[in-house]
Scaffold this motif. Structure first.
Motif, short mmCIF file in Angstrom:
data_model
loop_
_atom_site.label_atom_id
_atom_site.label_comp_id
_atom_site.label_asym_id
_atom_site.label_seq_id
_atom_site.Cartn_x
_atom_site.Cartn_y
_atom_site.Cartn_z
N ARG A 189 -19.71 -4.00 -4.37
CA ARG A 189 -19.95 -5.10 -3.45
C ARG A 189 -18.64 -5.58 -2.80
O ARG A 189 -18.63 -5.92 -1.63
N ARG A 190 -17.56 -5.59 -3.56
CA ARG A 190 -16.30 -6.14 -3.07
C ARG A 190 -15.26 -5.06 -2.80
O ARG A 190 -14.06 -5.29 -2.88
N ARG A 191 -15.70 -3.84 -2.52
CA ARG A 191 -14.80 -2.70 -2.38
C ARG A 191 -13.79 -2.87 -1.24
O ARG A 191 -12.74 -2.24 -1.25
N GLY A 192 -14.12 -3.68 -0.25
CA GLY A 192 -13.19 -3.86 0.86
C GLY A 192 -12.07 -4.83 0.56
O GLY A 192 -11.11 -4.91 1.32
N ALA A 193 -12.17 -5.57 -0.55
CA ALA A 193 -11.15 -6.58 -0.86
C ALA A 193 -9.85 -5.96 -1.37
O ALA A 193 -8.78 -6.51 -1.17
N ASP A 194 -9.94 -4.81 -2.04
CA ASP A 194 -8.76 -4.18 -2.61
C ASP A 194 -9.03 -2.68 -2.75
O ASP A 194 -10.15 -2.28 -3.10
N ARG A 195 -8.00 -1.89 -2.49
CA ARG A 195 -8.18 -0.45 -2.58
C ARG A 195 -8.52 0.01 -4.00
O ARG A 195 -9.14 1.05 -4.19
N LEU A 196 -8.08 -0.75 -4.98
CA LEU A 196 -8.30 -0.35 -6.37
C LEU A 196 -9.76 -0.42 -6.78
O LEU A 196 -10.18 0.25 -7.72
N LEU A 197 -10.58 -1.24 -6.09
CA LEU A 197 -11.94 -1.48 -6.55
C LEU A 197 -12.80 -0.22 -6.50
O LEU A 197 -13.72 -0.05 -7.31
N SER A 198 -12.54 0.70 -5.57
CA SER A 198 -13.32 1.94 -5.53
C SER A 198 -13.07 2.76 -6.79
O SER A 198 -14.00 3.24 -7.44
N SER A 199 -11.79 2.91 -7.17
CA SER A 199 -11.47 3.65 -8.40
C SER A 199 -11.99 2.93 -9.62
O SER A 199 -12.49 3.54 -10.57
N LEU A 200 -11.89 1.60 -9.62
CA LEU A 200 -12.39 0.82 -10.75
C LEU A 200 -13.91 0.95 -10.87
O LEU A 200 -14.46 1.04 -11.97
N GLY A 201 -14.60 0.99 -9.72
CA GLY A 201 -16.05 1.18 -9.76
C GLY A 201 -16.42 2.54 -10.30
O GLY A 201 -17.39 2.69 -11.06
N LEU A 202 -15.66 3.59 -9.92
CA LEU A 202 -15.92 4.93 -10.45
C LEU A 202 -15.72 4.94 -11.96
O LEU A 202 -16.53 5.51 -12.72
N MET A 203 -14.63 4.29 -12.44
CA MET A 203 -14.41 4.22 -13.88
C MET A 203 -15.57 3.52 -14.58
O MET A 203 -16.01 3.94 -15.65
N ALA A 204 -16.08 2.44 -13.95
CA ALA A 204 -17.19 1.71 -14.57
C ALA A 204 -18.43 2.60 -14.68
O ALA A 204 -19.14 2.59 -15.70
N VAL A 205 -18.71 3.38 -13.65
CA VAL A 205 -19.89 4.28 -13.70
C VAL A 205 -19.73 5.29 -14.82
O VAL A 205 -20.67 5.58 -15.57
N VAL A 206 -18.51 5.86 -14.95
CA VAL A 206 -18.28 6.84 -16.02
C VAL A 206 -18.43 6.18 -17.38
O VAL A 206 -19.02 6.75 -18.31
#
Length: 886
Positions: A203-220
């Protein structure tokens, strides 16, 4: 211009790309390798891998620790508010994972206790680590920035982890398969939390570049912790597969962070290269301009006079440009308007042979100029011309009027100008005048005034230089004003934020205090009842025992008063005080008894001696007040005095009467002093010591002690005086207005109620200790008491008795009880027997009475801790309608 636009577009593109998932090749390799390894474990079959489990536990701890350090460094350097809360979450989780891994080592010798703690410490650390990390990331995503500061968030996560440890020990680690074969139901919510983290990062992926990688880690990690739910022993195949995937997910995030850092470095390098290229272009242009000037100079060499004149003109221009450059650099380094103006006038006097120079600021509304800065060399002439600093000059209709409209004014000979201002300058021997407007955004806010004694002494180059200089000065002055305004706005915003933060802290403290007050009132109620009963009924008590019981009763009343005042943290209205005559000498003796442990026993345990000196004036007048509040204030003063003497010293308590007029005081006062010979206070500390939350004790202090004393003084219309000498001690005195005889006589004595006749009473409460004490006390008064634990059982008992031959004469019930509270009990009683009296005994009694929020169907409200005389008075008030039932 196009090159500069390209330089800006590169980081913007990098920011926009931060919202898309761009997985590094190294991360993909790690995920694939560890995923295949986990799949291989399942293909091999169900087995136990203790050594591999230890290795993977260590890997999880190391990976999370490295992530915490890297995120903290990146957050501190890049100004990205999301990174440091994430670092705190990884660090706290890493701490629990470290304990989980370290207990698996076979320790010997002095460290053997670590190995012995493995059976309970090992299962108590993995669930907190599993829950803390996703909860911390969710807090970082959704909580306001004020809640994400390092001490606050770290403390909350540590407390959460500590709270999860006991359930992790008590609850079974593995169970028989439930809910689709799950064998570890205590970890059931972990995959759900990681799913929420993944959704929040998306939802907040545009706020910081790290959130995309953090979201992938959460899915794993959703898959990893789901596999953990099916583990049946510590190091079996599902557990090992889950550990492998957790390590892979952490490494994936680590590689992503490294890639982000590399990307930032590349963007910075690209920007530096482009800046260097721009510098080269600028240098090339400067070189071209210099070559042009040299070429023009060479073309003039044929004509010697023209060449010399051109050279002199060029030198003059260059010197002017150099001077303008030096002045621009000097004023550009300053943000104070006064300093900027001083640099300008001093430089002009030193380099342009100006005989008189000043800068005036223009007030548009008043139509006046005020002299803001005068040159050092012009100071004497300024006094002669009445143009010293802060002098006011009216804008005339000649030169000044044109200048404040934005026009450069040059008067070659002001002796021929009839306007007042030029004539004033001419009176000081000045002849040539140049006035340059300080213009910003078409608005003149000042005037640069320069004059020389020789007429026609300013050339066109001088006027052009002063015009250019005025533009630079105007811009610098405008920036200085903006900076001052921004600084003021920032300071105001910071003060406002501090006030709001303090109000939030007080509100939160008040809300917490309300619950604490209820629990404290419940806890001290049995002590209060038994103490009052013993003092009344046990006539054979020794004098020493009776003194002890009276001290206990007084301490309980002080606790009750303190608890009642705790609501002042979040209630705006001033509580109503019941004033009574207070003997300060007696109060001092009570305070010394209550604080004896702090000024005698505890210091002596550390080898410190505090000598007590009391000087109590005989026949001291009484003061009108609340003895418990004044006693509590004196206790705080004694504690502060003891804390100020870590090496020992003299503690002095003194009372005296002060006559009217003594020391310049308007009326008579009753004074009580608390003095120490301790470290004392400096002037700043003495001035701020009464502020809430100000403390010099570090983490040991709350900053509320002296603020509470000040509040007590204010409520009693008393003065507070503080004398302190750094290194020589402090004296704090409270000055009360003495009570008049009429005031003391007007205080009504305590009412004495005769014991009511024998009644059949129903007592309902969820606290067994308080229930037993109430029953004992009421039975001592001769009543027939039935005690019931809980509201539902109480309603049932009342209805049963009402249907029989011996109904209850009255009902005493608590308010806050689980399932069925006091309001429901009162309603049920009134439905069954409308005439039956209901007494509500609650820790929130004072609040209900002050707020006029007495529940429906309640006839009388008593506060906890209850006083025996108040309880008897309530029962006596119900005698007419309760007699028949009794």
């Amino acid at each position: 211009m196009s090159q500069r636009s390209d330089a800006v577009s590169v980081p913007m593109a990098a920011v926009e790309a931060g919202g898309r998932l761009n997985l590094p090749r190294s991360s993909a390799v790690v995920l694939l390798s560890f995923g295949l390894t986990a799949l291989l474990l399942f293909l091999i079959g169900y087995r136990v891998y203790p050594f591999l489990h230890t290795i993977l536990n260590t890997g999880v701890f190391l990976a999370s620790g490295v992530l915490a350090l890297l995120l903290w460094d990146m957050g501190a350097g890049a100004g990205r508010p999301l990174l440091q809360p994430l670092a705190i979450s990884f660090a706290i989780s890493s701490g629990f994972q470290f304990v989980h891994a370290i207990v698996e080592v076979e320790w010997f010798g002095a460290l053997e206790a670590i190995a012995l703690s493995q059976p309970w410490l090992r299962p108590a650390t993995w669930p907190p680590a599993a829950y803390i990390l996703p909860i911390g990331i969710l807090c970082a995503l959704w909580l306001p920035p004020a809640w994400l500061r390092a001490p606050r968030l770290g403390l909350v996560l540590l407390l959460l982890g500590a709270a999860l440890m006991p359930p992790s020990i008590w609850l079974p680690k593995y169970t028989v398969p439930v809910w689709s074969g799950v064998t570890r139901p205590t970890l059931l919510f972990v995959p759900l939390l990681w799913a929420l983290v993944g959704w929040g990062c998306w939802r907040r992926r545009g706020a910081d570049r790290l959130l995309s990688s953090l979201g992938l880690m959460a899915v794993v990690l959703v898959g990893a912790h789901t596999a953990m739910l099916y583990s049946r022993t510590t190091a079996d195949t599902p557990a090992l597969a889950a550990h492998l995937i957790i390590v892979a997910a952490y490494l994936t995030l680590l590689f992503s962070l490294m890639r982000h850092a590399a990307t930032d470095m590349l963007e910075r390098s690209r920007a530096e290269r482009e800046l260097a290229q721009l510098n080269l272009i600028l240098e090339q242009r400067v070189s071209e301009r210099t070559a042009q000037l040299e070429q023009a100079n060479a073309s003039l060499q044929a004509q010697i006079d023209v060449r010399l004149q051109a050279e002199r003109k060029l030198e003059t221009q260059l010197s002017r440009l150099d001077l303008l450059n030096r002045i621009t650099r000097a004023i550009g380094e300053r943000l104070d308007l006064k300093s900027i103006l001083q640099v300008v006038v001093r430089t002009l006097e030193d380099n342009l042979q100006i005989d008189f120079c000043c800068i005036c600021l223009y007030d548009v509304q008043a139509g006046q100029l005020s002299v803001s800065c005068v040159g050092v060399g012009s100071a004497g002439l300024a006094l002669q011309l009445a143009m010293a600093e802060d002098a006011v000059i009216d804008v005339d209709e000649n030169g000044l009027a044109r200048c404040v409209k934005g026009e450069l004014v040059y008067e070659p000979d002001i002796g021929a100008v009839a306007s007042p201002f030029p004539q004033r300058l001419a009176g000081g021997g000045l002849r040539a005048l140049v006035m340059a407007p300080l213009l910003v955004e078409s608005t003149v806010f000042g005037v640069l005034v320069t004059a020389r004694r020789a007429s026609a002494s300013f050339r066109s180059g001088d006027c052009e230089f002063l015009r250019q200089l005025s533009e630079h000065v105007a811009l610098a002055a405008h920036q200085a004003r903006l900076h001052a305004a921004l600084r003021q706005s920032y300071d105001e915003l910071r003060r406002t934020q501090q006030i709001v933060l303090q109000q939030e802290r007080l509100r939160a403290l008040g809300q917490m205090a309300s619950g604490i007050a209820h629990d404290i009132n419940n806890a001290i109620s049995p002590v209060a009842l038994y103490t009052e009963s013993l003092l009344e009924t046990e006539t054979a008590l020794s004098a020493r025992a009776r003194t002890y019981l009276e001290t206990i009763q007084r301490a309980i009343e002080d606790v009750a008063q303190t608890v009642a005042r705790m609501r002042e943290f979040y209630r705006q209205q001033e509580p109503q005080m019941r004033l009574a005559p207070v003997q300060l000498n007696m109060l001092v003796e009570q305070v010394l008894g209550l604080t004896r442990a702090r000024w005698l026993d505890m210091p002596q345990q550390s080898g410190v001696v505090i000598e007590l000196v009391t000087a109590l004036a005989p026949e001291l007048p009484a003061v009108m007040g609340v003895d418990s509040e004044i006693r509590e204030a004196l206790i705080n003063l004694v504690f502060n005095a003891v804390d100020a003497m870590p090496e020992g010293g003299v503690l002095t308590l003194r009372t005296r009467s002060i006559a009217a007029g003594e020391g310049g005081r308007a009326g008579a006062r009753v004074c009580i002093e608390v003095a120490d010979t301790g470290i004392g206070m400096d002037e700043d500390t003495r001035r701020r010591c009464l502020e809430p939350f100000f403390t010099t004790k570090g983490e040991r202090g709350t900053g509320l002690g002296l603020a509470m004393v000040y509040g007590v003084a204010q409520r009693h219309n008393a003065d507070i005086e503080i004398d302190s000498w750094q290194g020589a001690g402090s004296v704090l005195r409270l000055l009360f207005v003495p009570a008049r005889q009429a005031e003391a006589a007007a205080v009504a004595p305590a009412l004495a109620y005769a014991l009511p006749p024998r009644l059949r009473l129903l007592v309902i409460d969820d606290d067994p200790v308080l229930l037993r004490s109430l029953r004992n006390i009421l039975e001592t008064d001769g009543h027939a008491v039935t005690s019931v634990h809980g509201g539902a059982d109480g309603i049932a008992a009342f209805e049963l008795a009402q249907a029989g031959a011996t109904p209850f004469a009255a009902v005493i019930t608590d308010l806050g009880m689980p399932y069925v509270d006091g309001r429901q009990v009162a309603a049920a009683v009134k439905r069954c027997a409308p005439a039956a009296p209901v007494i509500l005994l609650t820790g929130w009694g004072v609040q209900l009475l002050e707020d006029d929020d007495i529940p429906a169907h309640v006839d009388y409200v008593l506060s906890k801790p209850p006083k025996l005389r108040e309880l008897r008075a309530a029962l006596a008030g119900f005698q007419p309608r309760a007699a028949a039932a009794g």
